[in-house]
Write an enzyme that holds these catalytic residues in place. Structure first.
Site, PDB file in Angstrom:
ATOM      1  N   SER A   1       9.430  -6.850   7.789  1.00  0.00           N
ATOM      2  CA  SER A   1       9.290  -8.022   6.911  1.00  0.00           C
ATOM      3  C   SER A   1      10.680  -8.481   6.493  1.00  0.00           C
ATOM      4  O   SER A   1      11.637  -7.700   6.552  1.00  0.00           O
ATOM      5  CB  SER A   1       8.483  -7.622   5.669  1.00  0.00           C
ATOM      6  OG  SER A   1       8.554  -8.630   4.676  1.00  0.00           O
TER       7      SER A   1
ATOM      8  N   TYR B   1       7.365  -2.042  -1.788  1.00  0.00           N
ATOM      9  CA  TYR B   1       7.113  -2.668  -0.471  1.00  0.00           C
ATOM     10  C   TYR B   1       8.415  -2.761   0.318  1.00  0.00           C
ATOM     11  O   TYR B   1       8.454  -2.434   1.512  1.00  0.00           O
ATOM     12  CB  TYR B   1       6.503  -4.052  -0.685  1.00  0.00           C
ATOM     13  CG  TYR B   1       6.102  -4.774   0.587  1.00  0.00           C
ATOM     14  CD1 TYR B   1       5.115  -4.269   1.427  1.00  0.00           C
ATOM     15  CD2 TYR B   1       6.698  -5.985   0.931  1.00  0.00           C
ATOM     16  CE1 TYR B   1       4.734  -4.948   2.582  1.00  0.00           C
ATOM     17  CE2 TYR B   1       6.323  -6.674   2.078  1.00  0.00           C
ATOM     18  CZ  TYR B   1       5.343  -6.154   2.903  1.00  0.00           C
ATOM     19  OH  TYR B   1       4.973  -6.835   4.053  1.00  0.00           O
TER      20      TYR B   1
HETATM   21  P1  NDP Z   1      -3.701  -8.653   6.741  1.00  0.00           P
HETATM   22  O1  NDP Z   1      -4.077  -8.114   5.413  1.00  0.00           O
HETATM   23  O2  NDP Z   1      -4.461  -9.808   7.282  1.00  0.00           O
HETATM   24  O3  NDP Z   1      -3.710  -7.500   7.841  1.00  0.00           O
HETATM   25  C1  NDP Z   1      -3.460  -6.155   7.549  1.00  0.00           C
HETATM   26  C2  NDP Z   1      -4.138  -5.315   8.618  1.00  0.00           C
HETATM   27  O4  NDP Z   1      -3.858  -3.927   8.340  1.00  0.00           O
HETATM   28  C3  NDP Z   1      -5.654  -5.489   8.595  1.00  0.00           C
HETATM   29  O5  NDP Z   1      -6.143  -5.528   9.898  1.00  0.00           O
HETATM   30  C4  NDP Z   1      -6.122  -4.217   7.901  1.00  0.00           C
HETATM   31  O6  NDP Z   1      -7.406  -3.862   8.384  1.00  0.00           O
HETATM   32  C5  NDP Z   1      -5.083  -3.209   8.372  1.00  0.00           C
HETATM   33  N1  NDP Z   1      -5.044  -2.043   7.503  1.00  0.00           N
HETATM   34  C6  NDP Z   1      -4.790  -2.010   6.170  1.00  0.00           C
HETATM   35  N2  NDP Z   1      -4.922  -0.748   5.711  1.00  0.00           N
HETATM   36  C7  NDP Z   1      -5.269   0.020   6.790  1.00  0.00           C
HETATM   37  C8  NDP Z   1      -5.560   1.388   6.951  1.00  0.00           C
HETATM   38  N3  NDP Z   1      -5.518   2.257   5.921  1.00  0.00           N
HETATM   39  N4  NDP Z   1      -5.911   1.831   8.184  1.00  0.00           N
HETATM   40  C9  NDP Z   1      -5.974   0.978   9.223  1.00  0.00           C
HETATM   41  N5  NDP Z   1      -5.703  -0.331   9.131  1.00  0.00           N
HETATM   42  C10 NDP Z   1      -5.361  -0.807   7.919  1.00  0.00           C
HETATM   43  O7  NDP Z   1      -2.153  -9.018   6.593  1.00  0.00           O
HETATM   44  P2  NDP Z   1      -1.038  -9.452   7.663  1.00  0.00           P
HETATM   45  O8  NDP Z   1      -1.622  -9.825   8.957  1.00  0.00           O
HETATM   46  O9  NDP Z   1      -0.170 -10.406   6.962  1.00  0.00           O
HETATM   47  O10 NDP Z   1      -0.214  -8.085   7.781  1.00  0.00           O
HETATM   48  C11 NDP Z   1       0.125  -7.474   9.004  1.00  0.00           C
HETATM   49  C12 NDP Z   1       1.513  -6.884   8.884  1.00  0.00           C
HETATM   50  O11 NDP Z   1       2.462  -7.920   8.714  1.00  0.00           O
HETATM   51  C13 NDP Z   1       1.707  -5.921   7.705  1.00  0.00           C
HETATM   52  O12 NDP Z   1       2.458  -4.802   8.127  1.00  0.00           O
HETATM   53  C14 NDP Z   1       2.530  -6.745   6.718  1.00  0.00           C
HETATM   54  O13 NDP Z   1       3.310  -5.949   5.880  1.00  0.00           O
HETATM   55  C15 NDP Z   1       3.351  -7.576   7.681  1.00  0.00           C
HETATM   56  N6  NDP Z   1       3.934  -8.795   7.118  1.00  0.00           N
HETATM   57  C16 NDP Z   1       3.136  -9.773   6.594  1.00  0.00           C
HETATM   58  C17 NDP Z   1       3.701 -10.889   6.007  1.00  0.00           C
HETATM   59  C18 NDP Z   1       2.896 -11.935   5.338  1.00  0.00           C
HETATM   60  O14 NDP Z   1       3.467 -12.782   4.613  1.00  0.00           O
HETATM   61  N7  NDP Z   1       1.586 -11.993   5.519  1.00  0.00           N
HETATM   62  C19 NDP Z   1       5.163 -11.076   6.016  1.00  0.00           C
HETATM   63  C20 NDP Z   1       5.896 -10.013   6.621  1.00  0.00           C
HETATM   64  C21 NDP Z   1       5.293  -8.921   7.156  1.00  0.00           C
HETATM   65  P3  NDP Z   1      -8.570  -3.103   7.551  1.00  0.00           P
HETATM   66  O15 NDP Z   1      -8.498  -3.606   6.134  1.00  0.00           O
HETATM   67  O16 NDP Z   1      -9.803  -3.512   8.282  1.00  0.00           O
HETATM   68  O17 NDP Z   1      -8.269  -1.653   7.687  1.00  0.00           O
END
Ligand code: NDP
Length: 259
Positions: free
Chosen positions: A153, A166
């Protein structure tokens, strides 16, 4: 040793036929990445906790004639995280591309931070990512072929108030990724870290500290946010490079995002 001659073709030809595992594929960036990888001809394992969302995505991927493996798992459990990699390898016979995308973003002031929440965030964002890399390395080394793409990020490059926990995790991902690259490059294993700015996804919905969530939402609403497909396109671009090209790091923000 000379590299293949230059070409201006940016199509992700190198992705066709590759076997990919995308973590956090039930929403946001991971879901978009799985779709784009499938469109580019990859075979895909998808992982997250919400099995219903994964099954819905799998139906879309199969409609693209992609071989899909659905792996519901809580990746905060490090043994489960490593088993996911082994299951993908067992099903497809190998793993070429690991996209470590699953993550949470718990923002709150340091003074009052719920350390159990931050412990869970560290376990998922950092240790689970390390665990999947560790599990993928033996197969990739044995075949002298592999690519690991870790999603960090801008928070891993730019620290802000109320984002201490974070930022610590994403700084950790950036540092770990460079160590991994230097330990693995001699076995023809590529490591890429991608550092997105604000992306319009569910991620902010889990922030428990109301004032921080409100401030972040107001800030994000004031800009043209990146979309999950923008990050997916970048991931597929990196994954589609010829084997002698390793894009180490991409920092990408919305045009409207200053810091
Ligand atoms: P989302 O919340 O849409 O996606 C997060 C994903 O992680 C979901 O599929 C969720 O699935 C999964 N997840 C969360 N906890 C667990 C767990 N314990 N086990 C398995 N899977 C898990 O957010 P984003 O798409 O934005 O995030 C994806 C990545 O991008 C993250 O690493 C985030 O830090 C990073 N990011 C996002 C930014 C933003 O502004 N959105 C900016 C920079 C980086 P489920 O809940 O079904 O388990």
């Amino acid at each position: 040793m000379s590299a293949p001659s230059a070409s201006f073709n940016l199509a992700p030809a190198g992705v066709a036929g590759r076997v990919a595992l995308v973590t956090g594929a039930s929403s946001g960036i991971g879901e978009a990445t799985a779709l784009l990888l499938a469109q580019a001809g990859a075979r895909i394992a998808i992982c997250a906790r919400r099995a219903d969302r994964l099954e819905a995505l799998a139906a879309k991927l199969r409609a693209l004639a992609t071989d899909v493996l659905v792996l519901p798992a809580d990746l905060a459990d490090l043994q489960a995280a490593q088993q996911v990699v082994r299951n993908a390898e067992a099903h497809f016979g190998r793993l070429d591309l690991l996209v470590n995308n699953a993550g949470v973003m718990y923002l709150e002031p340091i003074d009052t931070a719920d350390l159990a929440r931050w412990q869970h965030m560290t376990q998922l964002n950092v240790l689970s990512l390390i665990a999947t890399c560790q599990a993928a390395l033996p197969g990739m080394r044995a075949r002298r072929d592999g690519h690991i793409i870790n999603i960090a990020s801008t928070a891993g490059r730019q620290a802000n108030p109320n984002a201490g926990g974070y930022s610590a995790t994403k700084w950790g991902v950036v540092g770990f990724s460079e160590s991994l690259r230097r330990e693995a490059y001699k076995d023809n294993i590529r490591v890429t870290v991608i550092e997105p700015g604000v992306v319009e996804t569910e991620l902010r919905e889990h922030i428990a500290h109301g004032p921080t969530q409100a401030a972040l939402n107001a800030w994000a609403d004031g800009m043209r946010q990146l979309q999950s497909a923008d990050i997916a396109r970048t991931i597929v671009f990196c994954a589609g490079q010829p084997a002698h090209v390793n894009i180490n790091e991409i920092l990408m923000r919305p045009t409207d995002q200053e810091r």
